[in-house]
Design an enzyme around this catalytic site. Structure first.
Site, PDB file in Angstrom:
ATOM      1  N   ASP B  35     -21.518  -4.604  55.654  1.00  0.00           N
ATOM      2  CA  ASP B  35     -21.551  -6.046  55.434  1.00  0.00           C
ATOM      3  C   ASP B  35     -22.541  -6.656  56.415  1.00  0.00           C
ATOM      4  O   ASP B  35     -23.114  -5.961  57.253  1.00  0.00           O
ATOM      5  CB  ASP B  35     -20.141  -6.644  55.562  1.00  0.00           C
ATOM      6  CG  ASP B  35     -19.520  -6.371  56.912  1.00  0.00           C
ATOM      7  OD1 ASP B  35     -20.135  -6.728  57.953  1.00  0.00           O
ATOM      8  OD2 ASP B  35     -18.424  -5.773  56.955  1.00  0.00           O
ATOM      9  N   LYS B  57     -20.605 -11.070  52.659  1.00  0.00           N
ATOM     10  CA  LYS B  57     -20.970 -12.316  52.009  1.00  0.00           C
ATOM     11  C   LYS B  57     -22.472 -12.357  51.768  1.00  0.00           C
ATOM     12  O   LYS B  57     -23.266 -12.022  52.629  1.00  0.00           O
ATOM     13  CB  LYS B  57     -20.585 -13.496  52.903  1.00  0.00           C
ATOM     14  CG  LYS B  57     -19.137 -13.855  52.820  1.00  0.00           C
ATOM     15  CD  LYS B  57     -18.838 -15.002  53.773  1.00  0.00           C
ATOM     16  CE  LYS B  57     -17.331 -15.126  53.941  1.00  0.00           C
ATOM     17  NZ  LYS B  57     -16.978 -15.856  55.171  1.00  0.00           N
ATOM     18  N   MET B 168     -16.693 -15.935  67.399  1.00  0.00           N
ATOM     19  CA  MET B 168     -16.607 -16.701  66.138  1.00  0.00           C
ATOM     20  C   MET B 168     -16.096 -18.117  66.387  1.00  0.00           C
ATOM     21  O   MET B 168     -15.342 -18.663  65.579  1.00  0.00           O
ATOM     22  CB  MET B 168     -15.653 -15.984  65.146  1.00  0.00           C
ATOM     23  CG  MET B 168     -16.008 -14.537  64.887  1.00  0.00           C
ATOM     24  SD  MET B 168     -14.656 -13.640  64.045  1.00  0.00           S
ATOM     25  CE  MET B 168     -13.385 -13.548  65.335  1.00  0.00           C
TER      26      MET B 168
END
Lengths: 256, 256
Positions: B35, B57, B168
């Protein structure tokens, strides 16, 4: 011409857990300063032609003092050599990397830092214990177990929750777990010791905050080990069920 | 014949910070599930002959759900293939590694986990910020900044002290720093954002718990970034003075 300094993380042990950058730094080195915490196997093969200086503790000898390590490192680099300071785990996790960077900078030397795999995450992981796990722990704290926990710090750790990882704490296992329970940690909180991570002798002792010290004493487990406290420890039971498991569990809170 | 699953930490980016074991696992793979968080460069060259499946994504597309990732991983391995699930950083640091191990174990598959360099330690380090530093910090806590800090957790973090690392957390920078200050963190506590660690565009924004959000907004810094709070942030000033520094500091609490 001036040389340079590279602080290189050796990871938890073995060539396999060196990074590509670490392998290259070693192969380019004129001098490697190492110690017993950096167990990468055949250093002579990894750093052919380099002078290998062991600055660690040896039986019957004292360790080379930190100031002397920094002096050797700086002096060799100033004489034009490429110096690798090889450090167990990551240079910045209880590795005095910041001090060695400062010594190189003060001497006007170019310096790089190559990160390494830290035992704090990797050794629990090698026993199937994830430091974070969805809906179980979204925070983990890494603490030096070198000195006992004072009651205020123990309270803050208990209030914080999540996963607690103690490095260099085996000689303090009883005071550490006692301090946590006195600070309010439920006695039945899962807790584990992972001994000799990434060696053929690796084993896990899994219990609770209350039972772990006795289990560890019975098993005769000793340093080097990583202590993990928190609900994530339960995941080690999944790991022991894998089809290629070599471990033998003696019971639900026994030696795995 | 049954295949197998390897969860492999890709580290913070680039081939250099892969481990030797990760390079070998990729070269042996029949299938690689990857990913956007696992930025290792030319995956086709690292895993020649492997089928590369991007489960991350992509613009205009949703990510493949976790259950579907696990289904693909297990199905391919049950059909006899060697499956590598490549994960940014370390598989067990906010990586859902524990869930993927459980899926492989439930399917009766052999599974291994190759640890990776976690951004939590390495990215601050790449900006000269050691997560531990002698007489400054002997404890560090890694927190998901994905959701805001509740007041009790913020209080526990402030009472604990040491180094706080938020991953994050850029979209929550204001609520995170505000929660810490409300919980008693002195406003002048050093704090930094390290943006795009280990890329040519890496930069540090260094300030205090009070000033960091405005400095970050002025600099236009964004994800991916690591937030570090604590006295260790001061060490970045030493790092900026090194002779091979490419950074440009605009001031004592400015953009480095």
């Amino acid at each position: 011409t001036r040389g340079r300094v590279a602080l290189v993380g050796a990871g938890p042990g073995g060539v396999d857990l060196l990074t590509v950058a670490a392998v290259r730094a070693l192969s380019d080195a004129d001098v490697v300063l190492t110690d017993r915490l950096a167990e990468v196997g055949d250093l002579g093969a990894l750093a052919p032609g380099a002078e290998i200086i062991d600055v660690g503790k040896r039986a019957g000898h004292h360790a080379v003092p930190q100031s002397e390590i920094e002096r050797i490192m700086v002096q060799r680099a100033l004489s034009g050599l490429t110096v690798v300071r090889l450090k167990g785990g990551d240079p910045y996790v209880f590795g005095r990397g910041g001090e060695e960077v400062a010594a190189a900078v003060a001497a006007g030397l170019p310096v790089t830092v190559v990160p390494g795999i830290s035992s704090a995450v990797a050794v629990p992981g090698s026993a199937g214990i994830p430091v974070t796990h969805r809906e179980v722990s979204h925070v983990f704290t890494v603490v030096s177990g070198h000195v006992p926990l004072d009651p205020r710090r123990a309270e803050a750790l208990v209030h914080l929750g999540g996963t607690l990882v103690f490095l260099m704490g085996m000689h303090n296992l009883v005071p550490l777990t006692t301090a946590l329970v006195r600070a309010g940690l439920p006695e039945e909180t899962p807790a584990a010791v992972v001994e000799r991570g990434f060696t053929p002798d690796q084993r896990s002792i899994v219990g609770t905050a209350a039972t772990l010290p006795d289990l560890v004493a019975s098993a005769g487990a000793a340093s080097p080990s990583v202590i993990v406290v928190g609900e994530v420890v339960r995941q080690s039971e999944v790991w022991e069920r894998r089809s290629d498991s070599h471990g033998v569990r003696s019971g639900p809170v026994g030696v795995a």
